[in-house]
Design an enzyme around this catalytic site. Structure first.
Site, PDB file in Angstrom:
ATOM      1  N   ARG A 164       0.847  -1.149   0.091  1.00  0.00           N
ATOM      2  CA  ARG A 164       0.035   0.049  -0.110  1.00  0.00           C
ATOM      3  C   ARG A 164       0.954   1.281   0.081  1.00  0.00           C
ATOM      4  NH1 ARG A 164      -2.999  -3.613  -0.497  1.00  0.00           N
ATOM      5  NH2 ARG A 164      -5.077  -3.870   0.322  1.00  0.00           N
ATOM      6  N   SER A 243     -10.121  -0.423   3.913  1.00  0.00           N
ATOM      7  CA  SER A 243      -9.406  -0.775   4.997  1.00  0.00           C
ATOM      8  C   SER A 243      -8.865   0.534   5.701  1.00  0.00           C
ATOM      9  CB  SER A 243      -8.084  -1.614   4.782  1.00  0.00           C
ATOM     10  OG  SER A 243      -8.626  -2.943   4.195  1.00  0.00           O
ATOM     11  N   GLU A 339      -4.335   3.916   6.407  1.00  0.00           N
ATOM     12  CA  GLU A 339      -4.150   3.903   4.900  1.00  0.00           C
ATOM     13  C   GLU A 339      -4.580   5.224   4.003  1.00  0.00           C
ATOM     14  OE1 GLU A 339      -5.732   1.221   2.047  1.00  0.00           O
ATOM     15  OE2 GLU A 339      -5.426  -0.614   3.141  1.00  0.00           O
TER      16      GLU A 339
HETATM   17  N1  EPU Z   1     -10.667 -10.606  11.103  1.00  0.00           N
HETATM   18  C1  EPU Z   1     -11.311 -10.357  12.226  1.00  0.00           C
HETATM   19  N2  EPU Z   1     -12.094  -9.432  12.422  1.00  0.00           N
HETATM   20  C2  EPU Z   1     -12.864  -8.919  11.423  1.00  0.00           C
HETATM   21  C3  EPU Z   1     -12.352  -8.921  10.053  1.00  0.00           C
HETATM   22  C4  EPU Z   1     -11.234 -10.005   9.898  1.00  0.00           C
HETATM   23  O1  EPU Z   1     -10.784 -10.993  13.255  1.00  0.00           O
HETATM   24  O2  EPU Z   1     -13.630  -8.136  11.742  1.00  0.00           O
HETATM   25  C5  EPU Z   1      -9.491 -11.337  10.976  1.00  0.00           C
HETATM   26  C6  EPU Z   1     -10.019 -12.738  10.145  1.00  0.00           C
HETATM   27  O3  EPU Z   1      -9.146 -14.020  10.724  1.00  0.00           O
HETATM   28  C7  EPU Z   1      -9.532 -12.741   8.853  1.00  0.00           C
HETATM   29  C8  EPU Z   1      -8.387 -11.749   8.838  1.00  0.00           C
HETATM   30  O4  EPU Z   1      -8.714 -10.885   9.863  1.00  0.00           O
HETATM   31  O5  EPU Z   1      -9.163 -13.859   8.286  1.00  0.00           O
HETATM   32  C9  EPU Z   1      -8.001 -11.160   7.739  1.00  0.00           C
HETATM   33  O6  EPU Z   1      -9.297 -10.382   7.174  1.00  0.00           O
HETATM   34  P1  EPU Z   1      -9.617 -10.013   5.532  1.00  0.00           P
HETATM   35  O7  EPU Z   1      -9.410 -11.417   4.820  1.00  0.00           O
HETATM   36  O8  EPU Z   1     -10.882  -9.356   5.668  1.00  0.00           O
HETATM   37  O9  EPU Z   1      -8.427  -8.987   5.331  1.00  0.00           O
HETATM   38  P2  EPU Z   1      -7.921  -7.876   5.785  1.00  0.00           P
HETATM   39  O10 EPU Z   1      -6.322  -8.282   6.106  1.00  0.00           O
HETATM   40  O11 EPU Z   1      -8.560  -7.361   6.855  1.00  0.00           O
HETATM   41  C10 EPU Z   1      -6.813  -7.030   3.414  1.00  0.00           C
HETATM   42  C11 EPU Z   1      -6.640  -5.815   2.638  1.00  0.00           C
HETATM   43  C12 EPU Z   1      -7.976  -5.684   1.907  1.00  0.00           C
HETATM   44  C13 EPU Z   1      -8.086  -6.688   0.897  1.00  0.00           C
HETATM   45  C14 EPU Z   1      -8.258  -7.894   1.793  1.00  0.00           C
HETATM   46  C15 EPU Z   1      -8.234  -9.218   0.844  1.00  0.00           C
HETATM   47  C16 EPU Z   1      -5.288  -4.230   4.004  1.00  0.00           C
HETATM   48  C17 EPU Z   1      -4.959  -3.147   4.664  1.00  0.00           C
HETATM   49  N3  EPU Z   1      -6.381  -4.505   3.682  1.00  0.00           N
HETATM   50  O12 EPU Z   1      -7.847  -6.872   4.465  1.00  0.00           O
HETATM   51  O13 EPU Z   1      -8.005  -4.514   1.235  1.00  0.00           O
HETATM   52  O14 EPU Z   1      -9.377  -6.527   0.136  1.00  0.00           O
HETATM   53  O15 EPU Z   1      -6.943  -8.225   2.753  1.00  0.00           O
HETATM   54  O16 EPU Z   1      -6.960  -9.138   0.334  1.00  0.00           O
HETATM   55  O17 EPU Z   1      -4.061  -4.744   3.430  1.00  0.00           O
HETATM   56  C18 EPU Z   1      -8.158  -2.015   1.245  1.00  0.00           C
HETATM   57  O18 EPU Z   1      -6.797  -1.888   1.313  1.00  0.00           O
HETATM   58  O19 EPU Z   1      -8.812  -0.817   1.341  1.00  0.00           O
HETATM   59  C19 EPU Z   1      -8.716  -3.322   1.133  1.00  0.00           C
HETATM   60  C20 EPU Z   1      -9.944  -3.393   1.386  1.00  0.00           C
END
Ligand code: EPU
Length: 343
Positions: A164, A243, A339
């Site tokens: 990012r 995010s 972000e």
């Molecule tokens: N989780 C929780 N609580 C929640 C949501 C998630 O505990 O409310 C835990 C779960 O264990 C889950 C893990 O966090 O497996 C990861 O969550 P998720 O798969 O939703 O992905 P993220 O790491 O929160 C990142 C990117 C997103 C992207 C997704 C999928 C960043 C900052 N964000 O989110 O990007 O869509 O992975 O690849 O890296 C963005 O940058 O705006 C964005 C949406």
């Protein structure tokens, strides 16, 4: 070229924050950018580049001249032995561009479906999702230097991509180009030897249900759209900037230290030996899911997303963000990095 005065920006930022631009100009071509820079009134005037507004928090009216990038166009530029080279104007909607490449029979961007924002903003953030980042498909971009009016082209190495991150997010010279480079066109290389990228758990699960056959790019696109629609709020219905924080990276020792206290910490080992922590998990563990400050809240289904329940100010969003940072820091010793750009 028309400069609009005192223009509402609510529809120009996906958080839907109410604010106004003292002056805004819509740029539809590179020559529009160059023409603007010859107008004495605007030479040296502070400027703010605005794409789809999906990565900003407006904390008040904008005094800088807002440059709304609306450069259109998308085409298949070249059919080389290894890749199709596609090009899009910076003002194109990112998701529509992804869908268009698939309609042309060109796979490679399907994991990046439904990311809000414009093509021009994609390199700034080095957008990424479900195991693919823009830099994996990036060839080069054209930009105009807002100080000199000169056009230039940057390849991936000179864009300084990180998680990012890119040179377009840093102001410090000589390499930082924040606020200085206005991206006009982006070219991507979509490899002809395509394989579905299914490494991400949510996608892997769908592929398993689907069976042995390799999914098509269109199938992966549809799955990504389904996953995002289920987890992330549609900004047209509930204002948000995706995010709100980056997932922090720590050493294995730091991670082990946190796990000793919080064994359920969600984390992923990276190829370089460091460990990425799920910021959403830490925010949820601190009890923030569904909490509000004024009209700004933490999304019920994804704790990494801050939402505008209607009429939230940028100040409320930032107060909530700081309160989250404080509690995550106090419990885990980790300072979450936002972000979006705060204006
Ligand atoms: N989780 C929780 N609580 C929640 C949501 C998630 O505990 O409310 C835990 C779960 O264990 C889950 C893990 O966090 O497996 C990861 O969550 P998720 O798969 O939703 O992905 P993220 O790491 O929160 C990142 C990117 C997103 C992207 C997704 C999928 C960043 C900052 N964000 O989110 O990007 O869509 O992975 O690849 O890296 C963005 O940058 O705006 C964005 C949406």
């Amino acid at each position: 070229m028309l400069v609009e005065k005192n223009l509402p920006l609510q529809a120009c930022n996906t958080l839907g924050i109410v604010a106004r631009a003292h002056a805004l100009v819509r740029l539809r071509s590179e020559s529009d950018v160059q023409a603007l820079l010859t107008v004495p009134q605007w030479r040296g005037h502070p400027m703010m580049i605005l794409g789809g507004g999906s990565n900003i928090v407006l904390t008040g009216d904008v005094r800088a001249l807002v440059l709304k990038v609306e450069i259109p166009g998308r085409r298949v530029l070249q059919d080389s032995p290894r890749a199709w080279i596609v090009e899009a104007g910076a003002g194109e909607n990112w998701h529509d561009f992804v869908a268009w490449t698939l309609q042309q029979g060109l796979p490679g961007l399907e994991n990046l479906a439904l990311i809000p924002g414009t093509v021009g903003a994609a390199p700034v953030q080095n957008i990424g999702a479900y195991g693919v980042e823009l830099q994996d498909r990036f060839l080069e971009l054209d930009a105009v230097d807002l100080e000199t009016g000169q056009s230039f082209t940057l390849d991936a190495a000179r864009c300084g991509f990180g998680y990012r991150d890119s040179v377009f997010k840093h102001a410090s010279r000589p390499l930082g180009l924040a606020g200085r480079a206005l991206i006009t066109r982006v070219r991507l290389a979509l490899p002809k030897r395509w394989r579905p990228e299914l490494g991400y758990a949510d996608l892997e699960r769908r592929a398993l249900v689907h069976g042995d056959a390799e999914p098509t790019a269109q199938q992966v696109f549809d799955w990504v759209c389904e996953i995002r629609r289920a987890k992330l709020p549609d900004p047209r219905i509930l204002g948000n900037a995706g995010s709100f924080f980056k997932n922090p990276t720590v050493t294995p020792e730091q991670c082990a230290d946190i796990i000793a206290r919080d064994p359920r910490l969600v984390h992923y080992r990276l190829a370089d030996g460091t460990v990425k922590l799920a910021a959403a998990w830490m925010i949820e563990a601190c009890g923030w899911k569904g909490k509000m400050v004024g009209q700004a809240g933490v999304f019920e289904r994804q704790a990494l997303v801050l939402v505008n329940h209607g009429g939230a100010t940028g100040g409320e969003v930032m107060t909530l963000a700081r309160a989250i940072q404080t509690s995550v820091y106090e419990r885990f010793g980790i300072l979450l990095e936002p972000e979006p750009v705060v204006v």
